[in-house]
Scaffold this motif. Structure first.
Motif, short mmCIF file in Angstrom:
data_model
loop_
_atom_site.label_atom_id
_atom_site.label_comp_id
_atom_site.label_asym_id
_atom_site.label_seq_id
_atom_site.Cartn_x
_atom_site.Cartn_y
_atom_site.Cartn_z
N TRP A 38 0.84 -1.20 0.00
CA TRP A 38 0.00 0.00 0.00
C TRP A 38 0.87 1.26 0.00
N GLU B 272 0.96 4.22 -2.77
CA GLU B 272 0.70 5.64 -2.48
C GLU B 272 1.83 6.52 -2.97
N THR C 68 -5.90 -1.59 -5.94
CA THR C 68 -7.09 -2.11 -5.27
C THR C 68 -6.68 -3.15 -4.23
N GLU C 69 -7.60 -3.48 -3.35
CA GLU C 69 -7.33 -4.52 -2.35
C GLU C 69 -7.07 -5.85 -3.05
N GLY C 70 -7.82 -6.14 -4.11
CA GLY C 70 -7.59 -7.35 -4.89
C GLY C 70 -6.21 -7.37 -5.50
N VAL D 25 -3.51 -5.87 -4.21
CA VAL D 25 -2.56 -6.13 -3.12
C VAL D 25 -2.54 -7.61 -2.78
N ASN D 26 -3.72 -8.21 -2.66
CA ASN D 26 -3.80 -9.64 -2.35
C ASN D 26 -3.14 -10.48 -3.43
N LYS E 290 -5.14 1.11 -13.44
CA LYS E 290 -5.50 0.51 -12.16
C LYS E 290 -4.78 -0.83 -11.99
N ASP F 50 -5.32 -4.02 -10.29
CA ASP F 50 -6.23 -4.91 -9.58
C ASP F 50 -5.71 -6.34 -9.73
#
Length: 154
Positions: free
Chosen positions: A3, A7, A14-16, A18-19, A45, A47
Motif C-alpha cells: 500500500w 501511495e 485495489t485490495e484485490g 494487493v492480495n 489501475k 487490480d
C-alpha cells in the motif's frame, strides 16, 4: 508495504491487487515490488487481473476449477481450461504445475491419496525439467486426477 509503495508511486491500487501481489510474489519483497511495477506499467489501475497478467499466473479460482473438473471426470472441460491458460494466456507449464499442486490439499481425499498425488506432481515436474513435452505432461496431470477421482467414486 505494498500500500505504501502504491501511495508513493501514485498507483491506483485495489485490495484485490494487493492480495494478488502477495499471493503471486509468495511474499518475496523483491518480487512483489517488481510485480507491482510491471502491473502498474500496463494500465491505470492495479487490480487482481492486472497482477495475474503481469505475473503470468492463473487466478487461483481458475486452477481450482480446472482441478475439480478433472477430478470429477470432466476431462474435456478441464482440458479446455488448460488450453486457455497455456495458449491464450501464455502461462508456463511449471507455473501451472505448482498451482495445481497447491490445490491438491483442498481435494476431499484420504491422506494417503493426497500424499500419492503430491508425489505424482513431483514426477511430472521432474519430467518437465528433463525436457518432456509440456502439453503432454500437464494433460497427464489432469488425466491422473481424473483416474484418482474415478477410483474414489467406485
Amino acid at each position: 508495504m505494498i500500500w505504501g509503495i502504491g501511495e508513493k508511486e501514485e498507483i491506483d491500487l485495489t485490495e484485490g491487487g494487493v492480495n494478488a501481489v502477495l499471493r503471486v510474489s509468495r511474499r518475496n519483497v523483491h518480487r512483489a515490488v517488481n510485480l507491482l511495477q510491471a502491473a502498474s506499467a500496463r494500465g491505470d489501475k492495479v487490480d487482481g487481473d492486472a497482477v495475474y497478467r503481469a505475473g503470468s499466473t492463473a487466478r487461483p479460482e481458475e486452477v481450482e476449477n480446472m482441478v475439480k473438473l478433472a477430478f470429477n471426470g470432466e476431462f474435456e472441460e478441464a482440458r479446455e481450461k488448460l488450453l486457455d491458460l497455456r495458449i491464450e494466456r501464455g502461462i508456463e507449464p511449471e507455473t501451472l504445475l505448482k498451482q495445481i499442486q497447491e490445490e491438491i490439499p483442498k481435494l476431499d481425499v484420504p491422506e494417503p491419496v493426497e500424499i500419492k498425488l503430491i508425489q505424482k506432481m513431483g514426477d511430472f515436474d521432474f519430467d518437465l525439467l528433463r525436457g518432456a513435452n509440456p502439453r503432454i505432461q500437464i494433460e497427464g496431470v489432469l488425466t491422473h486426477l481424473g483416474r484418482i477421482g474415478n477410483r474414489l467414486k467406485s
